[in-house]
Design an enzyme around this catalytic site. Sequence first.
Site, PDB file in Angstrom:
ATOM      1  N   HIS A   1       0.855  -1.181   0.000  1.00  0.00           N
ATOM      2  CA  HIS A   1       0.000   0.000   0.000  1.00  0.00           C
ATOM      3  C   HIS A   1       0.889   1.228   0.000  1.00  0.00           C
ATOM      4  O   HIS A   1       1.935   1.230   0.644  1.00  0.00           O
ATOM      5  CB  HIS A   1      -0.901  -0.007   1.249  1.00  0.00           C
ATOM      6  CG  HIS A   1      -2.059   0.916   1.136  1.00  0.00           C
ATOM      7  ND1 HIS A   1      -1.953   2.257   1.397  1.00  0.00           N
ATOM      8  CD2 HIS A   1      -3.338   0.690   0.757  1.00  0.00           C
ATOM      9  CE1 HIS A   1      -3.130   2.816   1.185  1.00  0.00           C
ATOM     10  NE2 HIS A   1      -3.988   1.894   0.799  1.00  0.00           N
TER      11      HIS A   1
ATOM     12  N   ASP B   1      -7.934  -5.304   0.340  1.00  0.00           N
ATOM     13  CA  ASP B   1      -8.471  -6.124  -0.745  1.00  0.00           C
ATOM     14  C   ASP B   1      -8.147  -7.599  -0.600  1.00  0.00           C
ATOM     15  O   ASP B   1      -8.733  -8.428  -1.302  1.00  0.00           O
ATOM     16  CB  ASP B   1      -7.924  -5.630  -2.094  1.00  0.00           C
ATOM     17  CG  ASP B   1      -8.474  -4.275  -2.448  1.00  0.00           C
ATOM     18  OD1 ASP B   1      -9.677  -4.075  -2.226  1.00  0.00           O
ATOM     19  OD2 ASP B   1      -7.718  -3.425  -2.916  1.00  0.00           O
TER      20      ASP B   1
HETATM   21  N1  ACO Z   1       4.049  -7.602  -4.818  1.00  0.00           N
HETATM   22  C1  ACO Z   1       5.382  -7.607  -4.992  1.00  0.00           C
HETATM   23  N2  ACO Z   1       6.178  -6.516  -4.836  1.00  0.00           N
HETATM   24  C2  ACO Z   1       5.581  -5.383  -4.495  1.00  0.00           C
HETATM   25  C3  ACO Z   1       4.176  -5.276  -4.291  1.00  0.00           C
HETATM   26  C4  ACO Z   1       3.416  -6.452  -4.453  1.00  0.00           C
HETATM   27  N3  ACO Z   1       2.091  -6.428  -4.278  1.00  0.00           N
HETATM   28  N4  ACO Z   1       3.881  -4.011  -3.956  1.00  0.00           N
HETATM   29  C5  ACO Z   1       5.029  -3.325  -3.961  1.00  0.00           C
HETATM   30  N5  ACO Z   1       6.054  -4.162  -4.282  1.00  0.00           N
HETATM   31  C6  ACO Z   1       7.490  -3.816  -4.332  1.00  0.00           C
HETATM   32  C7  ACO Z   1       7.850  -3.167  -5.659  1.00  0.00           C
HETATM   33  O1  ACO Z   1       8.247  -4.125  -6.609  1.00  0.00           O
HETATM   34  C8  ACO Z   1       9.005  -2.280  -5.239  1.00  0.00           C
HETATM   35  O2  ACO Z   1      10.138  -3.073  -5.069  1.00  0.00           O
HETATM   36  P1  ACO Z   1      11.627  -2.490  -5.336  1.00  0.00           P
HETATM   37  O3  ACO Z   1      11.766  -1.297  -4.411  1.00  0.00           O
HETATM   38  O4  ACO Z   1      12.527  -3.631  -4.975  1.00  0.00           O
HETATM   39  O5  ACO Z   1      11.667  -2.100  -6.779  1.00  0.00           O
HETATM   40  C9  ACO Z   1       8.576  -1.782  -3.848  1.00  0.00           C
HETATM   41  O6  ACO Z   1       7.715  -2.824  -3.330  1.00  0.00           O
HETATM   42  C10 ACO Z   1       7.814  -0.478  -3.846  1.00  0.00           C
HETATM   43  O7  ACO Z   1       6.780  -0.564  -4.806  1.00  0.00           O
HETATM   44  P2  ACO Z   1       5.994   0.698  -5.355  1.00  0.00           P
HETATM   45  O8  ACO Z   1       5.149   0.298  -6.507  1.00  0.00           O
HETATM   46  O9  ACO Z   1       6.966   1.819  -5.568  1.00  0.00           O
HETATM   47  O10 ACO Z   1       5.136   1.083  -4.094  1.00  0.00           O
HETATM   48  P3  ACO Z   1       3.852   1.955  -4.101  1.00  0.00           P
HETATM   49  O11 ACO Z   1       3.710   2.488  -2.744  1.00  0.00           O
HETATM   50  O12 ACO Z   1       3.833   2.923  -5.225  1.00  0.00           O
HETATM   51  O13 ACO Z   1       2.746   0.837  -4.441  1.00  0.00           O
HETATM   52  C11 ACO Z   1       0.785  -0.388  -4.672  1.00  0.00           C
HETATM   53  C12 ACO Z   1       1.550   0.663  -3.841  1.00  0.00           C
HETATM   54  C13 ACO Z   1       0.521   0.162  -6.077  1.00  0.00           C
HETATM   55  C14 ACO Z   1      -0.553  -0.611  -3.984  1.00  0.00           C
HETATM   56  C15 ACO Z   1       1.596  -1.697  -4.737  1.00  0.00           C
HETATM   57  O14 ACO Z   1       1.902  -2.160  -3.453  1.00  0.00           O
HETATM   58  C16 ACO Z   1       0.890  -2.783  -5.552  1.00  0.00           C
HETATM   59  O15 ACO Z   1       1.002  -2.789  -6.776  1.00  0.00           O
HETATM   60  N6  ACO Z   1       0.152  -3.704  -4.872  1.00  0.00           N
HETATM   61  C17 ACO Z   1      -0.600  -4.727  -5.561  1.00  0.00           C
HETATM   62  C18 ACO Z   1      -1.960  -4.175  -6.001  1.00  0.00           C
HETATM   63  C19 ACO Z   1      -2.893  -3.951  -4.837  1.00  0.00           C
HETATM   64  O16 ACO Z   1      -3.083  -4.811  -3.981  1.00  0.00           O
HETATM   65  N7  ACO Z   1      -3.540  -2.780  -4.845  1.00  0.00           N
HETATM   66  C20 ACO Z   1      -4.526  -2.404  -3.832  1.00  0.00           C
HETATM   67  C21 ACO Z   1      -4.018  -1.289  -2.984  1.00  0.00           C
HETATM   68  S1  ACO Z   1      -5.171  -0.922  -1.720  1.00  0.00           S
HETATM   69  C22 ACO Z   1      -6.370   0.008  -2.488  1.00  0.00           C
HETATM   70  O17 ACO Z   1      -6.160   0.681  -3.450  1.00  0.00           O
HETATM   71  C23 ACO Z   1      -7.675  -0.065  -1.896  1.00  0.00           C
END
Ligand code: ACO
Length: 426
Positions: A304, A361
């Site tokens: 998140h 979620d």
């Molecule tokens: N699975 C694997 N790796 C992940 C995940 C995940 N679900 N989420 C983040 N990471 C990793 C990224 O690969 C990145 O790794 P790195 O630093 O080694 O390159 C690091 O964590 C940071 O990721 P970002 O995308 O920069 O983090 P951000 O805060 O922008 O992302 C997000 C938040 C988009 C929700 C992300 O965690 C994600 O894609 N999750 C999966 C989708 C999801 O469940 N969305 C629902 C969110 S809750 C809502 O909207 C109600």
Amino acid sequence: MSDTAKLEYQGRIYELPIVEGTEGEKAIDISELRNQSGLITLDPGYVNTGSCTSAITFVDGENGILRYRGIPVEELAEHATFKETAYLLINGRLPNRSELTRFSVLLNDHSLVHEDMREFFSNFPRASHPMGILSSMVNTLRSFYPELQTMEEEINITVTRLLSKVRTLAAMSYKISRGHRVVYPRPDLAYCANFLNMMFDSPVRPYEIDQDVVHALRLFWVLHADHEQNCSTSAVRLVGSARVNLYAAISSGIAALWGPLHGGANQAVIEMLEEIEEKGGDVKPFVKRAKDRNDPFRLMGFGHRIYKAYDPRARIMKKICDTLLEKLHIRDPLLEIAKDLEQTVLEDDWFVEHRLYPNVDFYSGIVLRAIGIPTNMFTVMFAIGRLPGWIAQWKESLDDPNWKLGRPRQIYIGPSLTKFVPLEER
Ligand code: ACO
């Protein structure tokens, strides 16, 4: 003297005021920065940018805290109906008994949708996603319910219309997509039970309202009711800042919520769990893929932007998931896989270092499945829940004395002045 931050650039010092929130959060107010220095700030994804001050929802992602108008979400989940939560978010305080009765009467009075709107549903191609349909239908509401005389009327009536009709539209779209007769809202049923009845009642099998199911749906909606400046809420505020009508602003919020990185994740979680099940139920290869930098795959329902601790909503959702499945005597193999996946992730050093925990979620899809909601309607369920938050944020932005049309800047990195080349010379 009030607190300031200093920015030094090319020998000049710019003093920027510090703004402090009620919970001690601090921000550098850069609203005069460009005027004074010619500089703008650059912050892709608005990771460090506050777009407004707001008195609606407080989130502390480091400590897993979520409060609506100061009240912890855990207390609301325990005691409040969805209707009370909506009132709280929109009006800033919990309703007293007579206010709640009046609110219920208004919601009931506005629960029907214009009969002509039914025609639209039949013209969407069969494979249309319900979120696309919902977004279009909400925008269309303006044509059927034109602007009211006074601003006060426009706000109050439009707000109740939306809260009530979105629920009816969602259930209608489900019924029509199945080729079934539309079930009308019933005045004797409360908000959640009424929705369930519109979804599942049938002339050949009358729907029996189960209080455990109503309770689970109430919790689902209360937990989703607001989450400050997330992607869809920011869309509502930004589009609303052009002074469009509320229907159009909410329609844009629904479109943003549709995305799999946002509200669409609840559907994506179930699809991922089903894929794990199909491939034998072993979660480890999926966890391995998620850690591979060369693989775009992510574990849906984890991570998140704000929470770097366990999402407080996920904790409640997990509990209701266990209780509901037990009460309904459902054995869902996806729940076993979900628990295994969560455990594996929580014990994995890479995920611990990245501070990735289950989000709201992760378990909500299993709850919705148990209620009988089809997977492609999951994000619609989220949208109904988030509606009070979107409305509250839109309303707050209208009343904000510092209101401005939303218009971010950019740093241009394209070609410098280039001469036009006529077609015959290219
Ligand atoms: N699975 C694997 N790796 C992940 C995940 C995940 N679900 N989420 C983040 N990471 C990793 C990224 O690969 C990145 O790794 P790195 O630093 O080694 O390159 C690091 O964590 C940071 O990721 P970002 O995308 O920069 O983090 P951000 O805060 O922008 O992302 C997000 C938040 C988009 C929700 C992300 O965690 C994600 O894609 N999750 C999966 C989708 C999801 O469940 N969305 C629902 C969110 S809750 C809502 O909207 C109600």
